[in-house]
Design an enzyme around this catalytic site. Structure first.
Site, mmCIF file in Angstrom:
data_model
loop_
_atom_site.group_PDB
_atom_site.id
_atom_site.type_symbol
_atom_site.label_atom_id
_atom_site.label_comp_id
_atom_site.label_asym_id
_atom_site.label_seq_id
_atom_site.Cartn_x
_atom_site.Cartn_y
_atom_site.Cartn_z
ATOM 1 N N PRO A 1 0.823 -1.220 0.000
ATOM 2 C CA PRO A 1 0.000 0.000 0.000
ATOM 3 C C PRO A 1 0.850 1.260 0.000
ATOM 4 O O PRO A 1 0.346 2.340 -0.305
ATOM 5 C CB PRO A 1 -0.840 -0.117 1.273
ATOM 6 C CG PRO A 1 -0.216 -1.191 2.085
ATOM 7 C CD PRO A 1 0.596 -2.056 1.177
ATOM 8 N N GLU B 1 3.234 -7.050 8.114
ATOM 9 C CA GLU B 1 3.572 -5.625 7.961
ATOM 10 C C GLU B 1 4.466 -5.382 6.750
ATOM 11 O O GLU B 1 4.892 -4.258 6.507
ATOM 12 C CB GLU B 1 4.247 -5.096 9.234
ATOM 13 C CG GLU B 1 3.342 -5.112 10.461
ATOM 14 C CD GLU B 1 2.070 -4.299 10.262
ATOM 15 O OE1 GLU B 1 2.173 -3.131 9.865
ATOM 16 O OE2 GLU B 1 0.982 -4.857 10.497
ATOM 17 N N ARG C 1 -4.124 -9.162 -19.997
ATOM 18 C CA ARG C 1 -5.078 -8.908 -21.084
ATOM 19 C C ARG C 1 -4.499 -7.989 -22.154
ATOM 20 O O ARG C 1 -5.062 -7.879 -23.238
ATOM 21 C CB ARG C 1 -6.419 -8.390 -20.536
ATOM 22 C CG ARG C 1 -6.356 -7.044 -19.899
ATOM 23 C CD ARG C 1 -7.653 -6.687 -19.208
ATOM 24 N NE ARG C 1 -8.711 -6.266 -20.128
ATOM 25 C CZ ARG C 1 -8.772 -5.080 -20.716
ATOM 26 N NH1 ARG C 1 -7.819 -4.188 -20.522
ATOM 27 N NH2 ARG C 1 -9.772 -4.777 -21.520
ATOM 28 N N ASP D 1 -10.625 0.978 -23.762
ATOM 29 C CA ASP D 1 -10.662 0.960 -22.303
ATOM 30 C C ASP D 1 -10.648 2.370 -21.739
ATOM 31 O O ASP D 1 -9.953 3.234 -22.241
ATOM 32 C CB ASP D 1 -9.399 0.285 -21.735
ATOM 33 C CG ASP D 1 -9.415 -1.214 -21.892
ATOM 34 O OD1 ASP D 1 -10.496 -1.759 -22.118
ATOM 35 O OD2 ASP D 1 -8.337 -1.810 -21.783
HETATM 36 N N1 ADE Z 1 -0.874 -5.042 0.057
HETATM 37 C C1 ADE Z 1 -1.763 -4.622 0.976
HETATM 38 N N2 ADE Z 1 -2.518 -3.621 0.517
HETATM 39 C C2 ADE Z 1 -2.092 -3.381 -0.766
HETATM 40 C C3 ADE Z 1 -2.457 -2.455 -1.760
HETATM 41 N N3 ADE Z 1 -3.429 -1.546 -1.580
HETATM 42 N N4 ADE Z 1 -1.809 -2.487 -2.937
HETATM 43 C C4 ADE Z 1 -0.815 -3.381 -3.130
HETATM 44 N N5 ADE Z 1 -0.419 -4.274 -2.228
HETATM 45 C C5 ADE Z 1 -1.053 -4.284 -1.041
#
Ligand code: ADE
Length: 268
Positions: free
Chosen positions: A95, A122, A164, A179
């Site tokens: 994230p 984590e 794809r 797209d």
């Molecule tokens: N791992 C946990 N959350 C994630 C996200 N939003 N994007 C990529 N990998 C992740």
């Protein structure tokens, strides 16, 4: 394309046998291999994580096991025909990575070899990315501003978006061209609504212009709908539209929608 995925949950990747990606694998367009990270753990419990230095909640994935796993996958051989050293581009879903976009999907679809390292808990000890960053291209990538339980689902999302785009994967060669977010006239607009037969369903009619056979009017209607949806659902994309790419009709429609290009709306 060769694709390697390392994870403590290889079973997450069963969907890669299905549909377009499954067919691409059968045909050999996509050579996807999923590896169990724990195969490179040496203790009886096959430990892959430990407590974080500096304290805090959760666990961090150990660098030694990741190092052995990545080395083994790389040494397992470069895909045939790869020029320029034959090493993969390493993708680490997290994230805290840079955003995954259609543009990035296109860039990655042009690579001969991708290796996805799926972290849990984590995350992976940062020295793993530092170490491979000296030898490989390493990208930490986020699929959106929310936190998943691990990188597996994010990897599936990216593999589908990339897969794809590989040559011959989509039945209709032009499908990817239209797209949302693909380059072209409709770039940075989301797609409008779509309809099929019957012409009336539960009293809801298909917009008559789509039955008219008039290609110019259909194209105009589709662009109007794309603009409407972009303003309604993605105001930040609408604000970032380049006014130079808008014709008189577009501007009139945006005015009708009370959409104004405000300096403070403009993406910089
Ligand atoms: N791992 C946990 N959350 C994630 C996200 N939003 N994007 C990529 N990998 C992740």
């Amino acid at each position: 394309m060769r694709l390697d995925i390392i994870s403590i949950f290889p079973e997450y990747f069963a969907p890669l046998d299905v549909s377009l990606i499954g067919k691409a694998r059968e045909r050999g367009t996509l050579d996807a291999r999923v590896h169990q990270l724990r195969d490179w753990a040496h203790d009886v419990h096959k430990t892959v994580d430990d407590t974080p230095y500096g304290g805090g909640p959760g666990m961090v994935m150990k660098p030694e096991v990741w190092g052995e796993a990545i080395d083994a996958v790389i040494e397992g051989g470069s895909p045939t025909g790869v020029t320029g050293g034959g090493s993969p581009r390493l993708i680490v879903p997290t994230p805290s990575g840079r955003p995954f976009t259609q543009e990035l999907a296109q860039e990655l679809a042009a690579e001969p070899w991708l290796l996805f390292a799926c972290g849990r808990y984590e995350g992976i000890d940062s020295r793993v990315m530092a170490e491979y960053g000296t030898r490989l291209r390493v990208d930490e990538i986020s699929i959106g501003d929310y936190v998943l339980a691990g990188g597996e689902v994010a990897t599936l999302v990216m593999v589908e978006a990339i897969g794809r785009l590989l040559p011959g994967v989509l039945g209709n060669a032009h499908s990817a061209v239209d797209d949302s977010f693909a380059p072209g006239a409709m770039r940075n607009l989301v797609e409008g609504p779509v309809f099929t037969k019957p012409p009336v369903w539960r009293g809801h009619e298909v917009p008559p212009v789509l039955l008219s056979g008039h290609h110019g009017k259909v194209a105009r209607w589709r662009r109007d709908e794309a603009l409407r949806r972009t303003v309604a659902n993605r105001p930040e994309l609408a604000a970032a539209l380049d006014p130079e790419t808008l014709d008189k009709h577009d501007r009139r429609l945006l005015e009708e929608l009370s959409f104004r290009f405000q300096p403070e709306d403009m993406a910089n």
